[in-house]
Design an enzyme around this catalytic site. Structure first.
Site, PDB file in Angstrom:
ATOM      1  CD  GLU A  34      49.732  58.984  10.175  1.00  0.00           C
ATOM      2  OE1 GLU A  34      50.278  57.977  10.688  1.00  0.00           O
ATOM      3  OE2 GLU A  34      48.984  59.743  10.818  1.00  0.00           O
ATOM      4  CD  GLU A  65      46.179  54.111   9.936  1.00  0.00           C
ATOM      5  OE1 GLU A  65      45.667  53.705   8.873  1.00  0.00           O
ATOM      6  OE2 GLU A  65      47.222  54.782   9.966  1.00  0.00           O
TER       7      GLU A  65
END
Ligand code: 1HE
Length: 262
Positions: A117, A137
């Site tokens: 990210e 995740e």
């Protein structure tokens, strides 16, 4: 201390190289996992980068760019803490993406979760051969929280991000360049030299042109067509009217400027 008076936390180191600065994630013993102090400091740094700096190279100490969110903190969080943390990341990475200076990131080893990210918020990404890209995740029982669901589909498409989140798929450096995670692929150890070369090229542009690219392109990409064409015309007019554009164009016409060569 950075020459803008800012103190950096232990996980970040800044090296001043004139017009180009090098910012280093420096927590290799934890694979540059990002804790909130580091994320906040990244945001503060890119909100007010050192005045003389015109481009930043983002590198990482050790063998990995970043293992993402520092998972050691998550156990103590309730939903309110989770929202506060995610919004902290959003503010910090927005400050980077929509700041004053373009950022060239050198990616190697793990570029995972929040590390990916962070990379996605940078403007130019170089993948060394060792780099691998993943969103684990789903395996950790969480979701992207650092702007990944907004930025990553714009880079590689929603279906590919869906696959990464659901299956834990890992892309290597070549795959990542083919997809659009990174724009350059280099041999291991070659990233910083190329990043510095690119950053110096960027720093030599008109700041107004860099501003137009950094702030105009992503917003126009998100805008309806008519608004995009309108914004493009307005930005083009402002850049063309600048004294620096007049000088640069006159230099070209007088044969004083470099030509474009293959
Ligand atoms: C960490 C972290 C971390 C390593 N938070 N401490 N990210 C992940 O799910 C990736 C988790 N990390 C890994 O899969 C591996 O550590 C690596 C592939 C990156 C590297 O493996 P390796 O064998 O080189 O190192 P290691 O032995 O696993 O880790 C070294 C140390 O770093 C170890 O601590 P130690 O005290 O035992 O030495 C690890 O616990 C520590 N470490 N990664 C905390 N991430 C805004 S939301 C974003 C959501 C996410 O980012 S989810 C993805 C999280």
């Amino acid at each position: 201390m950075v020459d803008n008076g800012m103190d950096l936390p232990p996980g970040l180191v800044y090296r001043d190289c004139g017009e180009v600065g090098i910012l280093e994630l420096d927590r290799p013993q934890k694979r540059n996992a990002l804790d909130d102090d580091t994320v906040v400091a990244l945001g503060a740094f890119f909100t007010e980068p050192p005045e003389a700096v015109r481009a930043i190279v983002l590198v990482a100490a050790g063998e990995h760019f970043s293992a993402g969110l520092d998972l050691s903190r998550v156990g103590a969080w309730d939903a309110t803490d989770g929202i506060a943390s995610s919004q902290r990341w959003h503010r910090a990475f927005d400050a980077l993406e929509f700041g004053r200076v373009p950022v060239v990131a050198v990616l190697k080893g793990a570029v995972i979760g929040g590390g990916l990210e962070l990379a996605a918020a940078c403007h130019v990404r170089i993948a060394e051969a060792s780099a691998y890209f993943a969103l684990p995740e789903g395996q950790r029982g969480i979701f992207v929280g650092g702007g990944g669901s907004v930025r990553l589909p714009r880079l590689i498409g929603t279906s590919r991000v869906m696959d990464m989140l659901l299956t834990g798929r890992v892309y290597d450096a070549s795959g990542a360049v083919a997809l659009g995670f990174a724009q350059y692929e280099v041999a291991n150890g070659g990233g910083e030299a190329l990043a510095l070369e690119l950053a110096r090229t960027i720093a030599a542009n008109s700041p107004l042109s860099n501003f137009a690219a950094m702030h105009g392109l992503p917003r126009i990409a998100d805008a309806p067509r008519a608004s995009g064409f309108f914004a493009e015309a307005a930005i083009a007019a402002v850049t063309q009217a600048s004294p620096e554009a007049k000088r640069r164009v006159a230099d070209f016409l007088a044969k004083r400027a470099k030509k474009v060569r293959p």
